[in-house]
Design a protein around this motif. Structure first.
Motif, mmCIF file in Angstrom:
data_model
loop_
_atom_site.group_PDB
_atom_site.id
_atom_site.type_symbol
_atom_site.label_atom_id
_atom_site.label_comp_id
_atom_site.label_asym_id
_atom_site.label_seq_id
_atom_site.Cartn_x
_atom_site.Cartn_y
_atom_site.Cartn_z
ATOM 1 N N ALA A 7 0.830 -1.212 0.000
ATOM 2 C CA ALA A 7 0.000 0.000 0.000
ATOM 3 C C ALA A 7 0.866 1.265 0.000
ATOM 4 C CB ALA A 7 -0.929 -0.004 1.213
ATOM 5 N N SER A 8 1.939 1.241 0.784
ATOM 6 C CA SER A 8 2.796 2.427 0.849
ATOM 7 C C SER A 8 3.558 2.627 -0.457
ATOM 8 C CB SER A 8 3.760 2.336 2.031
ATOM 9 O OG SER A 8 4.711 1.302 1.839
ATOM 10 N N HIS A 9 3.705 1.564 -1.220
ATOM 11 C CA HIS A 9 4.380 1.663 -2.524
ATOM 12 C C HIS A 9 3.590 2.585 -3.465
ATOM 13 C CE1 HIS A 9 7.224 0.286 -5.516
ATOM 14 N NE2 HIS A 9 6.242 0.063 -6.358
ATOM 15 N N LYS A 10 2.281 2.639 -3.286
ATOM 16 C CA LYS A 10 1.438 3.504 -4.112
ATOM 17 C C LYS A 10 1.611 4.977 -3.739
ATOM 18 C CE LYS A 10 -1.900 -0.134 -4.797
ATOM 19 N NZ LYS A 10 -3.198 -0.665 -4.474
ATOM 20 N N ILE A 11 2.268 5.218 -2.601
ATOM 21 C CA ILE A 11 2.580 6.581 -2.177
ATOM 22 C C ILE A 11 4.044 6.877 -2.472
ATOM 23 C CG2 ILE A 11 2.755 8.135 -0.190
ATOM 24 C CD1 ILE A 11 0.445 6.445 1.073
ATOM 25 N N ALA A 12 4.929 5.974 -2.017
ATOM 26 C CA ALA A 12 6.365 6.199 -2.175
ATOM 27 C C ALA A 12 6.780 6.180 -3.650
ATOM 28 C CB ALA A 12 7.157 5.152 -1.393
ATOM 29 N N GLY A 13 6.161 5.309 -4.448
ATOM 30 C CA GLY A 13 6.487 5.226 -5.877
ATOM 31 C C GLY A 13 6.247 6.532 -6.613
ATOM 32 N N PRO A 14 5.054 7.105 -6.509
ATOM 33 C CA PRO A 14 4.808 8.386 -7.172
ATOM 34 C C PRO A 14 5.718 9.506 -6.677
ATOM 35 C CG PRO A 14 2.737 7.368 -6.600
ATOM 36 C CD PRO A 14 3.812 6.528 -5.982
ATOM 37 N N ILE A 15 5.990 9.530 -5.387
ATOM 38 C CA ILE A 15 6.888 10.563 -4.871
ATOM 39 C C ILE A 15 8.272 10.390 -5.476
ATOM 40 C CG2 ILE A 15 8.071 11.390 -2.794
ATOM 41 C CD1 ILE A 15 5.419 10.834 -1.295
ATOM 42 N N TYR A 16 8.723 9.149 -5.594
ATOM 43 C CA TYR A 16 10.024 8.865 -6.205
ATOM 44 C C TYR A 16 10.053 9.373 -7.649
ATOM 45 C CZ TYR A 16 13.924 6.203 -8.102
ATOM 46 O OH TYR A 16 15.083 5.846 -8.737
ATOM 47 N N VAL A 17 8.997 9.072 -8.416
ATOM 48 C CA VAL A 17 8.918 9.502 -9.820
ATOM 49 C C VAL A 17 8.904 11.025 -9.909
ATOM 50 C CG1 VAL A 17 7.411 9.545 -11.866
ATOM 51 C CG2 VAL A 17 7.795 7.397 -10.650
ATOM 52 N N ILE A 18 8.116 11.666 -9.062
ATOM 53 C CA ILE A 18 8.026 13.129 -9.090
ATOM 54 C C ILE A 18 9.387 13.752 -8.781
ATOM 55 C CG2 ILE A 18 7.035 15.133 -7.884
ATOM 56 C CD1 ILE A 18 4.408 13.450 -7.657
ATOM 57 N N VAL A 19 10.080 13.245 -7.773
ATOM 58 C CA VAL A 19 11.396 13.793 -7.417
ATOM 59 C C VAL A 19 12.384 13.603 -8.567
ATOM 60 C CG1 VAL A 19 13.399 13.463 -5.892
ATOM 61 C CG2 VAL A 19 11.105 13.626 -4.919
ATOM 62 N N GLN A 20 12.388 12.412 -9.187
ATOM 63 C CA GLN A 20 13.303 12.158 -10.302
ATOM 64 C C GLN A 20 13.049 13.135 -11.448
ATOM 65 O OE1 GLN A 20 15.907 9.856 -10.307
ATOM 66 N NE2 GLN A 20 15.328 9.823 -8.162
ATOM 67 N N GLN A 21 11.797 13.346 -11.786
ATOM 68 C CA GLN A 21 11.456 14.235 -12.889
ATOM 69 C C GLN A 21 11.761 15.694 -12.540
ATOM 70 O OE1 GLN A 21 11.656 12.012 -14.965
ATOM 71 N NE2 GLN A 21 9.844 12.338 -16.184
#
Length: 175
Positions: free
Chosen positions: A74-88
């Protein structure tokens, strides 16, 4: 497919704290239920044999493992998008305006990603306009200020500034 997208743990500090909180809460709730059931007036409580106690302990361990795994997913659905946003955003900070935030179907922050993408598109458009103006200014042989023609020195200085502007703007990739 990028190996990072397949990982369950992207931001270990956040995800492990989230999972630990969920697992601990579930075990505490089960134990609280058992204690309350045992002390209620008119209740005989639980007369548990050693075998039953071990069974309950085993079930709690399985419950903790299940909740831990589910919490990480469940937390992957939060941490994943944050990771993508930071990378971009790091790419954007480096001058790459071709970035776009693309999230998976079940990820959180989809509305925020749309808003960020719209901001990036507006920035792209502004930068395209500035580049066009700078190219137009550079292409003129003489720049007139009202009826006055610039001197050679002013014109040279003007050309140097325009070239510096274009050089500074060239770090951005708008395509």
């Amino acid at each position: 497919m990028d190996n990072r997208r397949n990982r369950i743990v992207i931001n270990s500090q956040f995800q492990y704290q989230y999972a630990l909180l969920a697992a601990t809460s579930s075990v505490l709730l089960v134990n609280l239920f058992l204690i309350i059931s045992a002390v209620l007036p008119g209740s005989q409580g639980f007369l548990l044999s050693t075998q039953h106690t071990l069974l309950i302990a085993g079930l709690e361990i399985i419950l903790m493992g299940g909740v831990w795994w589910g919490s990480l997913k469940a937390s992957h659905k939060i941490a994943g998008p944050i990771y993508v946003i930071v990378q971009q955003m790091e790419k954007l900070a480096g001058g790459d305006l071709t970035v776009s935030i693309r999230l998976r179907k079940k990820d959180m922050f989809k509305l925020e990603a749309v808003a960020i993408n719209q901001c990036i598109e507006e920035l792209r458009e502004h930068l395209r306009e500035v580049k066009t103006i700078a190219r137009d200014l550079e292409s003129h042989e003489a720049v007139r200020d009202g009826n006055k023609v610039m001197s050679a020195a002013e014109s040279d200085a003007y050309s140097v500034l325009i070239k510096q502007l274009n050089k500074k703007l060239s770090v951005f990739n708008c395509q």
